[in-house]
Each structure stands twice: as C-alpha cells, then as structure tokens.
Design an enzyme around this catalytic site. Sequence first.
Site, mmCIF file in Angstrom:
data_model
loop_
_atom_site.group_PDB
_atom_site.id
_atom_site.type_symbol
_atom_site.label_atom_id
_atom_site.label_comp_id
_atom_site.label_asym_id
_atom_site.label_seq_id
_atom_site.Cartn_x
_atom_site.Cartn_y
_atom_site.Cartn_z
ATOM 1 N N THR A 94 44.352 45.445 45.076
ATOM 2 C CA THR A 94 44.825 44.563 43.791
ATOM 3 C C THR A 94 45.883 43.753 44.222
ATOM 4 O OG1 THR A 94 46.374 46.180 43.056
ATOM 5 C CG2 THR A 94 44.090 46.199 42.321
ATOM 6 N N ASP A 95 46.216 42.599 43.370
ATOM 7 C CA ASP A 95 47.352 41.856 43.564
ATOM 8 C C ASP A 95 48.378 42.291 42.586
ATOM 9 O OD1 ASP A 95 46.874 41.014 40.841
ATOM 10 O OD2 ASP A 95 46.061 39.115 41.478
ATOM 11 N N ALA A 96 49.752 41.829 42.642
ATOM 12 C CA ALA A 96 50.713 42.102 41.644
ATOM 13 C C ALA A 96 50.604 42.290 40.370
ATOM 14 C CB ALA A 96 51.782 41.306 41.890
ATOM 15 N N VAL B 249 45.025 43.049 39.366
ATOM 16 C CA VAL B 249 43.737 42.648 39.449
ATOM 17 C C VAL B 249 43.243 42.780 41.139
ATOM 18 C CG1 VAL B 249 42.350 40.455 38.960
ATOM 19 C CG2 VAL B 249 44.061 41.119 37.388
#
Length: 158
Positions: free
Chosen positions: A28-30, A33
């Site tokens: 995931t990103d920050a 997501v």
Amino acid sequence: MFIIAVCYDCCMGKSMFHFPVRVYYEDTDAGGVTYYANYLKFCERARTEWLRHLGFGQQELANNSGIFFVVRRVEMDYLQSARLDDALTVSVEVEKLGRVSIEFFQQIYKGDVLLAQCRTKVGCVSGEVFRPCALPGPIAKAAGGYVRAHAASASGLK
C-alpha cells in the site's frame, strides 16, 4: 487457515483457477490504498501458482526444459481500490493458446466486487538464446483446459 489455490468450474465446462491474496502493508501507499503496480504482482503470483497447479514449476522448467516465460504485453483496467488487509481473489483464464505464447485474462475481486482486470500475453523463450520457442506439449495440453468459453472483445477489457 489460508487456502493456497482453488480451481472452480465455470461456464460451459471450462475451468477457472483462483488464487487468494491478502493486501499487506508493503503493498500500500501512505493512505493504505494498494499501489497500482502491485496488482500486476498479484496477477503474476496467480499465473505462477496456476502453472504449479498444472504440475509445472518455473524453476523446474528452467532447469529441466531450458525455457522461461516472459511478459510480452500487459493491459490493466483499475475499477476500484483494494486497501490494507483486504482479502482478494485473483482469477486465471487462458484467453488464447498459441504455439509460443499464452494470452491470459485475469480478474481481481474483493468478495463479489470486481477491482481490476488484466490481459497479459506471455511468451515461451529458450533460456539459451532468449528467443521464442514452442510451448512444451504437456503445458499446452494442460493449459487447454483453461481456455475461456467466451473471449471478451479485443477492443478493450470490458
């Protein structure tokens, strides 16, 4: 208990392979997501496990048959996002089986919700010269049981 892989029958007597994937923090990103490139990794894992399910390990094919599979083309359509900890299912179907290549159609679901779908053309190459070579007969025969009963239009992933 986590299921490694499941093979379901789908329409018109053909088979569809399903592979479970959990979205980890590293995927995931920050914002939690799933990063877009990781959907490609999920599809790659599912194709590898599909091949293993057919009785062919990638390393075994490289060592014993001197062949590798390489991605020639990929098209991904992102419909909805997966998030941290989501349990996903990645399907594998053969859309077209050629002499030196396999074209796959894959879908990624969270439950009944379609998140992404992908078309990938994978070529068989000789490890010695890295040039296209024929799919081994046993692989072509086994893969034939996964050819989609109804190929989607060539104009898009719809």
